[in-house]
Scaffold this motif. Sequence first.
Motif, short mmCIF file in Angstrom:
data_model
loop_
_atom_site.label_atom_id
_atom_site.label_comp_id
_atom_site.label_asym_id
_atom_site.label_seq_id
_atom_site.Cartn_x
_atom_site.Cartn_y
_atom_site.Cartn_z
N LEU A 1 38.14 20.56 -43.07
CA LEU A 1 37.14 21.38 -43.76
C LEU A 1 36.14 20.55 -44.56
O LEU A 1 35.40 21.08 -45.39
CB LEU A 1 37.82 22.40 -44.68
CG LEU A 1 38.63 23.49 -43.96
CD1 LEU A 1 39.32 24.40 -44.96
CD2 LEU A 1 37.76 24.30 -43.02
N THR A 2 36.11 19.26 -44.30
CA THR A 2 35.11 18.41 -44.96
C THR A 2 33.86 18.27 -44.11
O THR A 2 32.88 17.64 -44.53
CB THR A 2 35.67 17.00 -45.24
OG1 THR A 2 36.04 16.38 -44.00
CG2 THR A 2 36.89 17.09 -46.15
N SER A 3 33.87 18.85 -42.89
CA SER A 3 32.71 18.74 -42.00
C SER A 3 31.60 19.68 -42.44
O SER A 3 31.81 20.56 -43.29
CB SER A 3 33.12 19.04 -40.56
OG SER A 3 33.67 20.34 -40.46
N GLU B 1 32.61 23.54 -48.67
CA GLU B 1 32.68 24.23 -49.95
C GLU B 1 33.55 25.48 -49.84
O GLU B 1 33.34 26.31 -48.95
CB GLU B 1 31.29 24.60 -50.45
CG GLU B 1 30.41 23.40 -50.78
CD GLU B 1 29.07 23.81 -51.37
OE1 GLU B 1 28.91 25.02 -51.63
OE2 GLU B 1 28.20 22.93 -51.55
N ALA B 2 34.51 25.61 -50.75
CA ALA B 2 35.37 26.79 -50.76
C ALA B 2 34.57 28.01 -51.20
O ALA B 2 33.69 27.91 -52.05
CB ALA B 2 36.54 26.56 -51.71
N PRO B 3 34.84 29.18 -50.63
CA PRO B 3 34.10 30.39 -51.02
C PRO B 3 34.41 30.79 -52.46
O PRO B 3 35.57 30.71 -52.90
CB PRO B 3 34.60 31.44 -50.02
CG PRO B 3 35.93 30.94 -49.56
CD PRO B 3 35.82 29.45 -49.56
N ALA C 1 28.53 27.98 -43.41
CA ALA C 1 27.34 27.99 -44.27
C ALA C 1 26.07 27.71 -43.48
O ALA C 1 24.98 28.08 -43.88
CB ALA C 1 27.50 26.96 -45.39
N THR C 2 26.22 27.02 -42.33
CA THR C 2 25.07 26.69 -41.48
C THR C 2 25.45 26.92 -40.03
O THR C 2 26.62 26.90 -39.66
CB THR C 2 24.65 25.22 -41.66
OG1 THR C 2 25.71 24.37 -41.17
CG2 THR C 2 24.38 24.90 -43.12
N ARG D 1 39.64 23.89 -51.63
CA ARG D 1 39.83 22.75 -50.73
C ARG D 1 40.91 21.80 -51.24
O ARG D 1 41.41 20.96 -50.48
CB ARG D 1 38.50 22.01 -50.56
CG ARG D 1 37.41 22.86 -49.91
CD ARG D 1 37.84 23.35 -48.53
NE ARG D 1 36.84 24.21 -47.90
CZ ARG D 1 36.99 25.51 -47.74
NH1 ARG D 1 38.09 26.12 -48.18
NH2 ARG D 1 36.05 26.22 -47.14
N SER D 2 41.29 21.93 -52.49
CA SER D 2 42.39 21.15 -53.05
C SER D 2 43.35 22.12 -53.73
O SER D 2 42.97 22.83 -54.66
CB SER D 2 41.87 20.12 -54.05
OG SER D 2 42.94 19.38 -54.61
#
Length: 377
Positions: free
Chosen positions: A119-121, A126-128, A164-165, A239-240
């Motif tokens: 999920l770093t791509s 970014e977490a919702p 997000a994109t 994310r953490s």
Amino acid sequence: MGNKKSPGLRRFMRGLMSLLPASIAEWIWEERRFLLLLGFFFIISGIFYDTPQVAMWLGFFFAAYSAIANDSIQTIGTFLASNADKKWWLLWLWIGGIFIVTVFYSWYTYSGDVTYERLTSRGFDEAPVSFKFLQVAAPLFLLILTRLKMPVSTTFLLLSAFAATTTGIADVLYKSLSGYFIAFIVAIVIWLGLHKVLKRLFSGPAGAFWRPLQWVVSGILWAVWLMQDAANIAVYLPRSLGVSSFLVFTGFIFFGLGILFYLRGDRIQQIVTEKSYVTDVRSATVIDGVYAAILYYFKTISVIPMSTTWVFIGLLAGREIAMSITDAKGRGRPVQQAFVLISKDAAYAIIGLIISIIIAVAINPVILEELINYFFG
């Protein structure tokens, strides 16, 4: 008095069902408990989606079970099919233990990240902080498709709701389609090129060493799959994860696996069992070994998430075609039947892709325009 009314209520419900086409009416009647529970979950999603702390865990709970229930055919489907004579709780403890070790390693190594940095791509880093109804309810659509025995991509259906994109969606799509064709070609090469070797290897009863070998190979496959697909479940969460959040994450999925093993994979397991010669422990070991190698290759080339479902159906499709061509000891089916079978699986995967894009566009209408520009602009 309630007992006197219940037969009348049943007759009334059956009367309503008679107004629908027979196949649909029968399915609704047979699945009435599932549909009522699903309706309740949709209502709960509508009540709590605008309460972020509740919606976050609610979406995770839905996603955790629905994703693993649908994707079980990829990783533990052949394991279940070839170990039908074993106690369900033994299979659960083996797979569940590997799950705990695998996610703990990621959580410890990557500072609370349980996804091996999937999920770093772009588009998912970014977490919702807020949720829309369809984001929370997206896993429920996956439950419906799973109940219909459709091997859809949980990656597309769940991750696209949070993209997000459009670049993030496009990257996942490109990597997933590449995975399908690579798996398809690799399977044909292996089962065509080695069909004589495999024919000798699979003749007669399986040796005693095959069973422990299959458990090891299936465990490796399950671990590699988690490195790819844990992102589909954890996308709802920070994310953490702290210690308490990690324990909830791990505990819920561990016991969810127990339910899945108790049900022996539930109905979607038919996607595996309908394929040629998968209940033999030797064939299951070869399938899982090849699949694990392909997934590990894609894990190493980038951190972009991908649909492991597309890789899996590509692998089974290539294997079916190769077995139809060689027809080793009559284990393959006619080529025409093989094409019908793999076309059905591909069609279901495409349906899942279309539904996921519809959900993504409903959440963020700009995505449709950007996708058109990305692919055709």
